[in-house]
Design a protein around this motif. Structure first.
Motif, PDB file in Angstrom:
ATOM      1  N   GLU A 255       0.813  -1.216   0.000  1.00 38.23           N
ATOM      2  CA  GLU A 255       0.000   0.000   0.000  1.00 38.23           C
ATOM      3  C   GLU A 255       0.848   1.268   0.000  1.00 38.23           C
ATOM      4  OE1 GLU A 255      -4.145   1.398   1.935  1.00 38.23           O
ATOM      5  OE2 GLU A 255      -2.747   0.459   3.327  1.00 38.23           O
ATOM      6  N   TYR A 256       1.938   1.254   0.714  1.00 34.72           N
ATOM      7  CA  TYR A 256       2.778   2.451   0.813  1.00 34.72           C
ATOM      8  C   TYR A 256       3.207   2.914  -0.582  1.00 34.72           C
ATOM      9  CZ  TYR A 256       6.744   5.395   2.266  1.00 34.72           C
ATOM     10  OH  TYR A 256       7.624   6.439   2.455  1.00 34.72           O
ATOM     11  N   GLU A 257       3.701   1.981  -1.380  1.00 38.50           N
ATOM     12  CA  GLU A 257       4.191   2.329  -2.721  1.00 38.50           C
ATOM     13  C   GLU A 257       3.037   2.732  -3.649  1.00 38.50           C
ATOM     14  OE1 GLU A 257       6.912  -0.235  -0.547  1.00 38.50           O
ATOM     15  OE2 GLU A 257       4.810  -0.544  -1.139  1.00 38.50           O
ATOM     16  N   SER A 258       1.925   1.991  -3.599  1.00 38.26           N
ATOM     17  CA  SER A 258       0.819   2.269  -4.527  1.00 38.26           C
ATOM     18  C   SER A 258       0.143   3.592  -4.208  1.00 38.26           C
ATOM     19  CB  SER A 258      -0.200   1.129  -4.512  1.00 38.26           C
ATOM     20  OG  SER A 258      -0.812   1.012  -3.251  1.00 38.26           O
ATOM     21  N   VAL A 259       0.034   3.909  -2.913  1.00 35.57           N
ATOM     22  CA  VAL A 259      -0.604   5.179  -2.536  1.00 35.57           C
ATOM     23  C   VAL A 259       0.272   6.357  -2.941  1.00 35.57           C
ATOM     24  CG1 VAL A 259      -1.255   6.614  -0.564  1.00 35.57           C
ATOM     25  CG2 VAL A 259      -2.039   4.245  -0.695  1.00 35.57           C
ATOM     26  N   LEU A 260       1.574   6.258  -2.677  1.00 40.02           N
ATOM     27  CA  LEU A 260       2.472   7.340  -3.090  1.00 40.02           C
ATOM     28  C   LEU A 260       2.382   7.567  -4.597  1.00 40.02           C
ATOM     29  CD1 LEU A 260       5.774   6.910  -1.025  1.00 40.02           C
ATOM     30  CD2 LEU A 260       4.168   8.807  -0.941  1.00 40.02           C
ATOM     31  N   ASP A 261       2.298   6.475  -5.346  1.00 35.25           N
ATOM     32  CA  ASP A 261       2.212   6.586  -6.800  1.00 35.25           C
ATOM     33  C   ASP A 261       0.925   7.293  -7.230  1.00 35.25           C
ATOM     34  OD1 ASP A 261       3.254   5.818  -9.498  1.00 35.25           O
ATOM     35  OD2 ASP A 261       1.348   4.744  -9.565  1.00 35.25           O
ATOM     36  N   SER A 262      -0.193   6.977  -6.552  1.00 36.33           N
ATOM     37  CA  SER A 262      -1.471   7.578  -6.943  1.00 36.33           C
ATOM     38  C   SER A 262      -1.494   9.076  -6.678  1.00 36.33           C
ATOM     39  CB  SER A 262      -2.635   6.892  -6.216  1.00 36.33           C
ATOM     40  OG  SER A 262      -2.572   7.144  -4.830  1.00 36.33           O
ATOM     41  N   TYR A 263      -0.781   9.513  -5.638  1.00 32.11           N
ATOM     42  CA  TYR A 263      -0.765  10.946  -5.323  1.00 32.11           C
ATOM     43  C   TYR A 263       0.083  11.756  -6.306  1.00 32.11           C
ATOM     44  CZ  TYR A 263      -3.174  10.268  -0.871  1.00 32.11           C
ATOM     45  OH  TYR A 263      -4.101   9.968   0.085  1.00 32.11           O
ATOM     46  N   LYS A 264       1.009  11.076  -6.996  1.00 34.83           N
ATOM     47  CA  LYS A 264       1.865  11.784  -7.951  1.00 34.83           C
ATOM     48  C   LYS A 264       1.040  12.488  -9.019  1.00 34.83           C
ATOM     49  CE  LYS A 264       6.003   8.848  -7.766  1.00 34.83           C
ATOM     50  NZ  LYS A 264       6.726   7.776  -8.477  1.00 34.83           N
ATOM     51  N   HIS A 265      -0.116  11.888  -9.375  1.00 37.65           N
ATOM     52  CA  HIS A 265      -0.929  12.399 -10.467  1.00 37.65           C
ATOM     53  C   HIS A 265      -1.940  13.454 -10.004  1.00 37.65           C
ATOM     54  CE1 HIS A 265       0.849   9.046 -12.575  1.00 37.65           C
ATOM     55  NE2 HIS A 265       0.324   8.203 -11.701  1.00 37.65           N
ATOM     56  N   MET A 266      -1.916  13.795  -8.716  1.00 38.70           N
ATOM     57  CA  MET A 266      -2.899  14.744  -8.198  1.00 38.70           C
ATOM     58  C   MET A 266      -2.314  16.127  -7.931  1.00 38.70           C
ATOM     59  SD  MET A 266      -4.795  12.054  -5.618  1.00 38.70           S
ATOM     60  CE  MET A 266      -5.815  13.282  -4.824  1.00 38.70           C
ATOM     61  N   GLY A 267      -1.027  16.290  -8.200  1.00 35.55           N
ATOM     62  CA  GLY A 267      -0.412  17.602  -8.009  1.00 35.55           C
ATOM     63  C   GLY A 267      -0.100  17.953  -6.576  1.00 35.55           C
ATOM     64  N   LEU A 268      -0.251  16.971  -5.669  1.00 38.08           N
ATOM     65  CA  LEU A 268       0.003  17.244  -4.254  1.00 38.08           C
ATOM     66  C   LEU A 268       1.490  17.126  -3.932  1.00 38.08           C
ATOM     67  CD1 LEU A 268      -2.920  15.224  -2.607  1.00 38.08           C
ATOM     68  CD2 LEU A 268      -2.817  17.690  -2.995  1.00 38.08           C
ATOM     69  N   ASN A 269       1.918  17.938  -3.001  1.00 37.64           N
ATOM     70  CA  ASN A 269       3.293  17.901  -2.504  1.00 37.64           C
ATOM     71  C   ASN A 269       3.352  16.879  -1.364  1.00 37.64           C
ATOM     72  OD1 ASN A 269       5.865  18.466  -1.555  1.00 37.64           O
ATOM     73  ND2 ASN A 269       5.244  20.355  -0.510  1.00 37.64           N
ATOM     74  N   VAL A 270       3.815  15.666  -1.668  1.00 35.59           N
ATOM     75  CA  VAL A 270       3.771  14.572  -0.693  1.00 35.59           C
ATOM     76  C   VAL A 270       5.161  14.043  -0.388  1.00 35.59           C
ATOM     77  CG1 VAL A 270       2.786  12.314  -0.150  1.00 35.59           C
ATOM     78  CG2 VAL A 270       1.540  13.873  -1.652  1.00 35.59           C
ATOM     79  N   ARG A 271       5.435  13.843   0.903  1.00 38.59           N
ATOM     80  CA  ARG A 271       6.689  13.230   1.333  1.00 38.59           C
ATOM     81  C   ARG A 271       6.373  11.927   2.064  1.00 38.59           C
ATOM     82  NH1 ARG A 271      10.480  15.113   6.336  1.00 38.59           N
ATOM     83  NH2 ARG A 271      11.918  13.360   6.258  1.00 38.59           N
ATOM     84  N   GLY A 272       7.018  10.824   1.639  1.00 41.42           N
ATOM     85  CA  GLY A 272       6.835   9.545   2.299  1.00 41.42           C
ATOM     86  C   GLY A 272       7.921   9.282   3.332  1.00 41.42           C
ATOM     87  N   ILE A 273       7.526   8.704   4.478  1.00 36.60           N
ATOM     88  CA  ILE A 273       8.477   8.424   5.563  1.00 36.60           C
ATOM     89  C   ILE A 273       8.339   6.964   5.995  1.00 36.60           C
ATOM     90  CG2 ILE A 273       9.146   8.984   7.944  1.00 36.60           C
ATOM     91  CD1 ILE A 273       8.000  11.781   7.468  1.00 36.60           C
ATOM     92  N   ASP A 274       9.423   6.213   5.930  1.00 41.83           N
ATOM     93  CA  ASP A 274       9.431   4.819   6.372  1.00 41.83           C
ATOM     94  C   ASP A 274       9.749   4.789   7.866  1.00 41.83           C
ATOM     95  OD1 ASP A 274       9.866   2.197   6.977  1.00 41.83           O
ATOM     96  OD2 ASP A 274      11.184   1.782   5.274  1.00 41.83           O
ATOM     97  N   ALA A 275       8.717   4.507   8.680  1.00 42.83           N
ATOM     98  CA  ALA A 275       8.907   4.476  10.138  1.00 42.83           C
ATOM     99  C   ALA A 275       8.451   3.142  10.721  1.00 42.83           C
ATOM    100  CB  ALA A 275       8.143   5.640  10.782  1.00 42.83           C
ATOM    101  N   LYS A 276       8.473   2.095   9.916  1.00 38.27           N
ATOM    102  CA  LYS A 276       7.951   0.794  10.345  1.00 38.27           C
ATOM    103  C   LYS A 276       8.541   0.338  11.672  1.00 38.27           C
ATOM    104  CE  LYS A 276       8.864  -1.486   6.445  1.00 38.27           C
ATOM    105  NZ  LYS A 276       9.043  -0.526   5.336  1.00 38.27           N
ATOM    106  N   GLN A 277       9.866   0.384  11.787  1.00 36.09           N
ATOM    107  CA  GLN A 277      10.516  -0.177  12.965  1.00 36.09           C
ATOM    108  C   GLN A 277      10.145   0.571  14.235  1.00 36.09           C
ATOM    109  OE1 GLN A 277      12.133  -3.146  12.589  1.00 36.09           O
ATOM    110  NE2 GLN A 277      11.873  -3.141  14.815  1.00 36.09           N
ATOM    111  N   ARG A 278       9.979   1.891  14.145  1.00 31.17           N
ATOM    112  CA  ARG A 278       9.598   2.674  15.336  1.00 31.17           C
ATOM    113  C   ARG A 278       8.232   2.218  15.860  1.00 31.17           C
ATOM    114  NH1 ARG A 278      10.916   9.104  14.764  1.00 31.17           N
ATOM    115  NH2 ARG A 278       9.922   9.053  16.828  1.00 31.17           N
ATOM    116  N   PHE A 279       7.318   1.909  14.959  1.00 28.69           N
ATOM    117  CA  PHE A 279       5.989   1.461  15.383  1.00 28.69           C
ATOM    118  C   PHE A 279       6.048   0.045  15.952  1.00 28.69           C
ATOM    119  CE2 PHE A 279       4.830   5.011  12.711  1.00 28.69           C
ATOM    120  CZ  PHE A 279       3.694   5.520  13.331  1.00 28.69           C
TER     121      PHE A 279
END
Length: 509
Positions: A255-279
């Motif tokens: 989901e992380y990769e697919s969601v980031l990809d979908s936002y690319k086409h919406m013109g939004l300024n999005v930053r992804g953060i991998d925090a799996k281990q902290r959770f």
């Protein structure tokens, strides 16, 4: 100024349903506890008093100062609301000789009464009350009756104050929508101009005025609410919106990769953060649902705060809070009993020092989707099933481990992919797989196994406030079960949840 209807809540299970019926008529309304009446202004067109589990005869009956409306604005009392207006204006409410619950028919309707325009004699209504209005004051007149309920509806003579003993908001009242439209349009004079397009126009204009050149950070989840909130804010402030998408390790498969990809086409300024281990570290050793929610909320705020501090001079936090979240955090007797912690209701830690902007906090979920369509957001996002803020952590009963997450992601992907390929995904409100804290005996080949059990959950709903389990075809359930057991190492049994909400909830935790 947007005209509105005020619904005063006395604790009825149907109060939100009244609001939904009003909204369906393209009329804006707000629910407020009976004892927290907002400031009245010229935008208010009428008031509805809800039903209640209480009795007007109790010593601790819920009292409302209705005189500030009486004679000045159209007023409709429903069930408890009707009994209240009658009882405390010279009438009498007594216990019913038999509990009046279920379908009834209006045998008498006063000819020409505006509340019942277009409602035929014999119309079916839904009763649900243990008290009945025995007598009315001299200035009250009966305008509808059933065989067993003389005062099924009344009007205060010469005023626009009405009371009805039945519930027009439920579908069992076959002409309930007509009655509400009569009250709202004919009597209150509402214009029915509250639409998705008008909401977008007024909300974007309001956000521009409220935010100016300020910067806003918003946590995206990939879901409908945060996506629609982000696009509304983007329309208002453009590049000053900074979106952050945190991978908490508890998302669906890929989901992380697919969601980031979908936002690319919406013109939004999005930053992804991998925090799996902290959770995962924060969840170690926790099995109690509320403890898991709080740990996830705490780490999310820490991760989000770190990212927000990298945006210079940010002043606002954008959130996708919707109306049911707001309503569930209130009650008619102060703060509601905690059903679950809402990760987006209740404020922020002081250290974040951010003001909150919630552009969707007056909308129900289906209304959010309509607004999203008006904003031309893709069906791929708008059609996504709701997904809990804490993610798979509350679909893993007991302690969360990376190994359990991996197993659940695989099983859940098989479930969701099969719903899509069978053409039923869009007919389901929400679906997910639950990892149960039990193991069961099985046989695979010639070997005895002792492995995990998962439960499939699929429900139908409109807004998530009530839900019924989906009657998926047996052949489809069998196919899903076989694929999971054959392809996901560690699972040897699949069950299907056939509980409705209420009494169960949609999620298990």
């Amino acid at each position: 100024m947007q005209e509105k209807i005020l619904i005063l809540d006395f604790g009825s299970q149907f109060t939100q349903l009244i609001a939904r019926r009003v909204r369906e008529l393209n009329i804006y309304c707000e629910i407020h506890p009976f004892n927290k009446i907002p400031e009245i202004d010229e935008s208010l067109k009428g008031v509805i008093l809800s039903g209640s589990p209480y009795s007007v005869r109790q010593e601790d009956a819920l009292h409302v100062d209705f005189m500030q409306f009486h004679g000045k604005l159209p007023l409709l009392g429903v069930c408890y609301g009707a009994q209240y207006l009658a009882h405390f204006n010279g009438g009498e409410v007594l216990p019913s000789s038999t509990r009046e619950y279920g379908r009834a028919n209006l045998q008498y309707i006063q000819e020409g009464n505006p509340l019942f325009r277009g409602v035929p004699a014999g119309s079916q209504v839904w009763m649900s009350h243990g008290d009945t209005i025995a007598t009315l004051a001299s200035n009250f007149e009966v305008i509808a009756s059933t065989d067993s309920v003389r005062v099924a509806a009344y009007q205060v003579t010469g005023t626009q104050t009405y009371g009805i003993q039945f519930h027009p908001e439920v579908t069992h009242s076959l002409d309930g929508k007509q009655l509400l439209e009569n009250f709202l349009v004919d009597i209150c004079g509402c214009k029915q101009d509250w639409t998705a397009d008008s909401f977008v126009e007024t909300t974007v204009a309001g956000l521009k005025e409220k935010l100016g050149d300020d910067k806003v950070v918003l946590g995206l989840s990939g879901g409908v609410d945060s996506s629609v909130a982000a696009v509304l804010l983007h329309h208002a402030i453009g590049k000053n919106l900074y979106c952050i998408f945190v991978d908490n390790g508890l998302l669906r498969k890929n989901e992380y990769e697919s969601v980031l990809d979908s936002y690319k086409h919406m013109g939004l300024n999005v930053r992804g953060i991998d925090a799996k281990q902290r959770f995962y570290d924060a969840l170690k050793g926790l099995s109690e649902p509320e403890a898991k929610r709080k740990a996830i909320g705490r780490v999310f705020i820490e991760v989000f705060d770190d990212a927000a501090h990298e945006v210079k001079d940010v002043k606002w936090l954008g959130q996708g809070t919707i109306y049911p979240d707001v309503i569930e955090s209130l009650s008619v007797k102060g703060p509601s009993a905690t059903i679950k912690s809402h990760h987006n209701v209740g404020g922020l830690p002081d250290f974040m020092k951010l003001k909150v902007v919630e552009p969707l906090n007056t909308l129900f979920k289906d209304e959010v989707r309509r607004v999203g369509k008006s904003l031309h957001i893709s069906d791929n996002i708008l059609g996504r099933h709701p997904f809990p803020g804490p993610g798979l952590a509350i679909r893993i009963l007991g302690e969360v481990t990376p190994e359990k997450v991996a197993i659940l992601q695989e099983a859940d992907a098989i479930f969701i992919n099969n719903l899509r390929s069978a053409g039923v995904y869009d007919k389901v409100w929400q679906a997910g797989t639950i990892f149960l804290p039990v193991q069961s005996v099985g046989v695979m080949g010639d070997e005895r196994t002792y492995e995990h059990v998962v439960s499939l959950r699929a429900v139908e709903s409109v807004d998530g406030m009530t839900a019924d389990w989906c009657h998926l075809p047996y052949e489809l359930l069998a196919k899903i079960s076989n694929e999971i057991i054959n392809n996901v190492k560690g699972i040897n049994r699949v069950v299907y949840d056939i509980s409705s909400k209420p009494p169960a909830t949609i999620e298990w935790e």
